[in-house]
Design an enzyme around this catalytic site. Structure first.
Site, PDB file in Angstrom:
ATOM      1  N   ALA A 148       4.801 -23.067 -13.832  1.00  0.00           N
ATOM      2  CA  ALA A 148       5.778 -23.725 -14.705  1.00  0.00           C
ATOM      3  C   ALA A 148       5.204 -25.091 -15.050  1.00  0.00           C
ATOM      4  CB  ALA A 148       7.131 -23.857 -14.016  1.00  0.00           C
TER       5      ALA A 148
ATOM      6  N   THR B 283      -5.284 -22.967  -7.657  1.00  0.00           N
ATOM      7  CA  THR B 283      -6.718 -23.173  -7.854  1.00  0.00           C
ATOM      8  C   THR B 283      -7.531 -22.308  -6.907  1.00  0.00           C
ATOM      9  OG1 THR B 283      -6.343 -25.446  -8.592  1.00  0.00           O
ATOM     10  CG2 THR B 283      -8.568 -24.880  -7.858  1.00  0.00           C
TER      11      THR B 283
ATOM     12  N   CYS C 156       5.303  17.830  -4.525  1.00  0.00           N
ATOM     13  CA  CYS C 156       6.171  18.016  -5.689  1.00  0.00           C
ATOM     14  C   CYS C 156       5.691  19.187  -6.540  1.00  0.00           C
ATOM     15  CB  CYS C 156       6.209  16.742  -6.531  1.00  0.00           C
ATOM     16  SG  CYS C 156       7.061  15.367  -5.731  1.00  0.00           S
TER      17      CYS C 156
ATOM     18  N   GLU D 207      10.595  13.847  -9.106  1.00  0.00           N
ATOM     19  CA  GLU D 207      10.673  15.225  -9.565  1.00  0.00           C
ATOM     20  C   GLU D 207      11.643  16.042  -8.717  1.00  0.00           C
ATOM     21  OE1 GLU D 207       6.238  13.979  -9.773  1.00  0.00           O
ATOM     22  OE2 GLU D 207       8.038  13.507  -8.602  1.00  0.00           O
TER      23      GLU D 207
ATOM     24  N   GLU E 161       3.390 -18.490  -6.266  1.00  0.00           N
ATOM     25  CA  GLU E 161       4.161 -19.513  -6.973  1.00  0.00           C
ATOM     26  C   GLU E 161       3.671 -20.936  -6.772  1.00  0.00           C
ATOM     27  OE1 GLU E 161       8.320 -19.409  -7.340  1.00  0.00           O
ATOM     28  OE2 GLU E 161       8.491 -17.243  -7.094  1.00  0.00           O
TER      29      GLU E 161
ATOM     30  N   SER F 158       9.488 -32.156  -9.252  1.00  0.00           N
ATOM     31  CA  SER F 158       9.248 -30.983 -10.089  1.00  0.00           C
ATOM     32  C   SER F 158      10.527 -30.235 -10.442  1.00  0.00           C
ATOM     33  CB  SER F 158       8.295 -30.016  -9.360  1.00  0.00           C
ATOM     34  OG  SER F 158       8.866 -29.573  -8.138  1.00  0.00           O
TER      35      SER F 158
ATOM     36  N   CYS G 121       2.563  14.941  -7.010  1.00  0.00           N
ATOM     37  CA  CYS G 121       1.696  14.972  -5.831  1.00  0.00           C
ATOM     38  C   CYS G 121       1.468  16.411  -5.393  1.00  0.00           C
ATOM     39  CB  CYS G 121       2.303  14.152  -4.700  1.00  0.00           C
ATOM     40  SG  CYS G 121       3.871  14.804  -4.065  1.00  0.00           S
TER      41      CYS G 121
ATOM     42  N   LEU H 183      12.851 -19.031  -1.853  1.00  0.00           N
ATOM     43  CA  LEU H 183      12.015 -17.945  -2.355  1.00  0.00           C
ATOM     44  C   LEU H 183      12.753 -16.605  -2.372  1.00  0.00           C
ATOM     45  CD1 LEU H 183       8.523 -18.758  -0.789  1.00  0.00           C
ATOM     46  CD2 LEU H 183       9.451 -19.433  -3.007  1.00  0.00           C
TER      47      LEU H 183
END
Length: 388
Positions: free
Chosen positions: A172, A313, A102, A70, A306, A186, A93, A222
């Site tokens: 994936a 799991t 703001c 803003e 990832e 992989s 805020c 990564l």
């Protein structure tokens, strides 16, 4: 009649045109998207100032500590802000931090009407911004495209209310649920379009996490290889700190650190740019809930997990996954490594369910995304404040 002329006419008559409001709020959402992944531990916010049916200024929150959206828009508008309409994706805020409220800046600029998308759940705001604006004489219309604005900052809302990072689990897999061959190969399950999408996910996340097995087998960097993008903080689970220091995670130089979550009382010295994060242990492994709490203290609002299978799991069994992004390739291995290793429920009715499911085509692959159906409870002692 053009949208600009219709906006001018309805404004002159003191009326509220919902379609016009939604049009300009979507422009504010586009502004906010420019800050995704760059504002933590603050939300991404966009603002648009409109006068006479035309945009006179716009702005977005670029990073924590920088002026809010803003204020950026008001500064660009200057005197044109007086009597204008302000569209902001999040309630302004109303407290002092690294920047002034703001709400005060909006009133001082002479803005006539304020259109708000999301309401701020942070207790230091939570309606106070809207209340001050109304007390100051500004007309406020709340909940304009609230659903779209809420989705924009879903991880941040979760961070504020639950006290831990929002967790996206990325997978994936082949059609038969395999993430690697029996020999552990992989590369690559999915095609280049899907892999590019993963880099975009990293670009918008604050941190990305893998387990020690994936770090050792794949030796990933990564990083987010996106033009104009930035790399997330890298997190690796290494309970006993046994990973070789020759891994790319430990050798590459970056503006962001690599964090190694471990459970040792006295960790050995690590390479420059690599920071140990000691966590409680649960069942001989890093307590994931404790790790998420420590990441929250560092301002991580969105964590991308990832892999590998054991890590996926563990997050699922701990009930710490909030969103799933599953990339499915049109391949069948007929064997190999599955991405989930837990025993799972005995009946289909106990399966984890996803809501707000989105399906998209990426080359020959398909991305299935959805939100985990679960009631999230605030963590004990969660810090519920909005850093500035």
């Amino acid at each position: 009649m053009s949208r600009a002329r219709r906006a001018a006419r309805t404004r002159a008559a003191g009326l509220f045109d919902e379609s016009v409001a939604e049009f300009f709020m979507r422009l504010a959402i586009r502004e906010a998207e420019k800050g995704l992944g760059r504002t933590s531990p603050n939300p991404a916010v966009g603002a648009v100032l409109v006068k006479g049916g035309r945009v006179v200024a716009h702005g977005h929150h670029a990073r924590a500590g920088a002026p809010h959206a803003e204020v950026v828009a008001l500064a660009r508008a200057g005197a044109r802000a007086r009597g204008a309409d302000l569209y902001t994706t999040l309630e302004p805020c109303d407290h002092w931090g690294k920047t002034p409220p703001c709400s005060l800046a909006i009133l001082q600029a002479g803005v006539r009407r304020v259109f708000v998308g999301s309401r701020d759940p942070n207790p230091v705001v939570d309606g106070r911004g809207i209340a001050r604006l109304r007390r100051g004489g500004a007309e406020v219309r709340a909940d304009v495209l609230r659903g779209e604005c809420d989705r924009l900052n879903r991880p941040w809302f979760h961070f504020i209310t639950a006290g831990r990072p929002f967790v996206t689990l990325k997978i994936a897999t082949t059609l038969d649920g395999r993430i690697a061959t029996a020999a552990g190969d992989s590369r690559w399950v999915t095609g280049p379009e899907a892999r590019a999408a993963v880099h975009r996910l990293r670009d918008r996340a604050d941190a990305v996490l893998v387990g020690a097995g994936t770090a050792r087998a794949d030796d990933p960097r990564l990083t987010a290889r996106v033009p104009g993008g930035r790399d997330p903080v890298r997190v690796v689970l290494d309970t006993r700190l046994r990973l070789p220091r020759t891994l790319k995670l430990f050798r590459q130089r970056s503006a962001v650190p690599t964090l190694v979550a471990h459970g040792l009382a006295r960790p050995p010295r690590l390479p420059r740019g690599v920071e140990p994060v000691r966590c409680r242990l649960r069942g001989g492994r890093v307590d994931l809930a404790d790790l998420l709490g420590k990441l929250a203290e560092r301002g991580v609002t969105h964590l991308l997990v990832e892999g590998g299978a054991q890590v996926a799991t563990a997050f699922l069994e701990a009930g710490l996954v909030d969103q799933v992004a599953c990339f499915v390739a049109p391949r069948v291995l007929g064997g190999g490594l599955s991405w989930s290793r837990g025993p799972g429920p005995r009946r289909m009715a106990g399966a984890l369910r996803l809501d707000e499911v989105e399906i998209s085509r990426l080359g020959d692959d398909v991305l299935v995304q959805g939100q985990v159906r679960r009631i999230t409870r605030p963590a004990a002692g969660a810090r519920r404040r909005r850093p500035r």
